[in-house]
Design an enzyme around this catalytic site. Structure first.
Site, PDB file in Angstrom:
ATOM      1  CG  ASP A 106      37.929 -25.224  52.281  1.00 39.42           C
ATOM      2  OD1 ASP A 106      37.556 -26.388  52.384  1.00 39.42           O
ATOM      3  OD2 ASP A 106      38.433 -24.603  53.238  1.00 39.42           O
ATOM      4  NE  ARG A 168      43.796 -10.335  52.615  1.00 38.30           N
ATOM      5  CZ  ARG A 168      42.789 -11.186  52.389  1.00 38.30           C
ATOM      6  NH1 ARG A 168      42.985 -12.218  51.579  1.00 38.30           N
ATOM      7  NH2 ARG A 168      41.622 -11.012  52.952  1.00 38.30           N
TER       8      ARG A 168
HETATM    9  P1  IMP Z   1      34.854 -22.396  49.972  1.00 38.92           P
HETATM   10  O1  IMP Z   1      33.645 -21.569  49.695  1.00 38.92           O
HETATM   11  O2  IMP Z   1      34.670 -23.332  51.135  1.00 38.92           O
HETATM   12  O3  IMP Z   1      35.384 -23.102  48.746  1.00 38.92           O
HETATM   13  O4  IMP Z   1      35.982 -21.444  50.501  1.00 38.92           O
HETATM   14  C1  IMP Z   1      36.508 -20.498  49.703  1.00 38.92           C
HETATM   15  C2  IMP Z   1      37.012 -19.292  50.460  1.00 38.92           C
HETATM   16  O5  IMP Z   1      37.316 -19.561  51.832  1.00 38.92           O
HETATM   17  C3  IMP Z   1      38.304 -18.886  49.808  1.00 38.92           C
HETATM   18  O6  IMP Z   1      38.060 -17.964  48.763  1.00 38.92           O
HETATM   19  C4  IMP Z   1      39.087 -18.315  50.958  1.00 38.92           C
HETATM   20  O7  IMP Z   1      38.793 -16.947  51.078  1.00 38.92           O
HETATM   21  C5  IMP Z   1      38.579 -19.051  52.173  1.00 38.92           C
HETATM   22  N1  IMP Z   1      39.477 -20.169  52.527  1.00 38.92           N
HETATM   23  C6  IMP Z   1      39.256 -21.489  52.359  1.00 38.92           C
HETATM   24  N2  IMP Z   1      40.275 -22.230  52.815  1.00 38.92           N
HETATM   25  C7  IMP Z   1      41.192 -21.349  53.275  1.00 38.92           C
HETATM   26  C8  IMP Z   1      42.501 -21.513  53.883  1.00 38.92           C
HETATM   27  O8  IMP Z   1      43.041 -22.616  54.078  1.00 38.92           O
HETATM   28  N3  IMP Z   1      43.138 -20.359  54.216  1.00 38.92           N
HETATM   29  C9  IMP Z   1      42.599 -19.123  54.034  1.00 38.92           C
HETATM   30  N4  IMP Z   1      41.392 -18.936  53.456  1.00 38.92           N
HETATM   31  C10 IMP Z   1      40.696 -20.042  53.094  1.00 38.92           C
END
Ligand code: IMP
Ligand code: MG
Length: 178
Positions: A106, A168
């Protein structure tokens, strides 16, 4: 449109499971070429990546190992909030190509953190594979080598991804109805 209610929120199906499986096959096809003759160890990041790791792993036909890691939150001594520490890496990865398997990238905070910690274990090289990427949000320098699907900046559940621990088990991907 198929809908589900999880806790207080409603979601509708956005990516059917056969499209997910097709995307994984495409990643596997590339990996089976790229990883031939290399010492490969897959690192699935728990909890979210367990389904992706399982489905992808079955499609890999080069010699390889797999292990799973968790990011554990702990209170830092600084007041800057929660830090995440990579736990569970007992395998010797020195000299190997490690392939991180993530459910979703994300903002990229998580993957940047994982790559940084992993470098301390002195693998030969690090590759990153994610089932889903939100390209409108991702702004980090870590190269995402294998991407299953690019998705809009919406919250999704299913296929290992959760909302507050639930959802999940869904085989399809569902998007939050705003
Ligand atoms: P980041 O650190 O912002 O890249 O987010 C990564 C983590 O956030 C992922 O490993 C997920 O666990 C969680 N995450 C991000 N977007 C989503 C989503 O749309 N649905 C569920 N979990 C998400
Ligand atoms: Mg995750």
């Amino acid at each position: 449109m198929k809908k589900v209610k999880i806790l207080d929120k409603e979601f509708e199906v956005s990516i059917p499971s056969d499209e997910i499986q097709d995307a994984i096959q495409k990643i596997a096809d590339r990996m089976n070429v790229d990883f031939a003759g290399k010492e490969i160890i897959f690192l699935g990041i728990l909890n979210g990546a367990f389904m992706f790791a399982s489905d992808l792993f079955k499609k890999i036909n080069v010699d390889c190992r797999i292990t799973f890691l968790k990011l554990a939150s702990y209170e830092g001594t600084r007041s800057t909030g929660t830090l995440k520490r990579l736990i569970g890496l007992n395998e010797d990865v020195s000299g190997a190509t490690v392939v991180i398997l993530e459910d979703i990238v994300d903002t990229g905070h998580t993957i940047v953190d994982i790559v940084k910690q992993l470098k301390g274990y002195e693998p030969k090289e690090i590759k990153v594979a994610t089932m889903f990427l939100k390209p409108d949000v991702y702004d980090k320098d870590v190269k995402i080598d294998y991407i299953g699907m690019e998705i809009p900046n919406d919250f999704i559940v299913g296929y290992g991804l959760d909302y507050d621990g639930y959802g999940r088990n869904l085989a399809d991907i569902y998007t939050l109805i705003k």
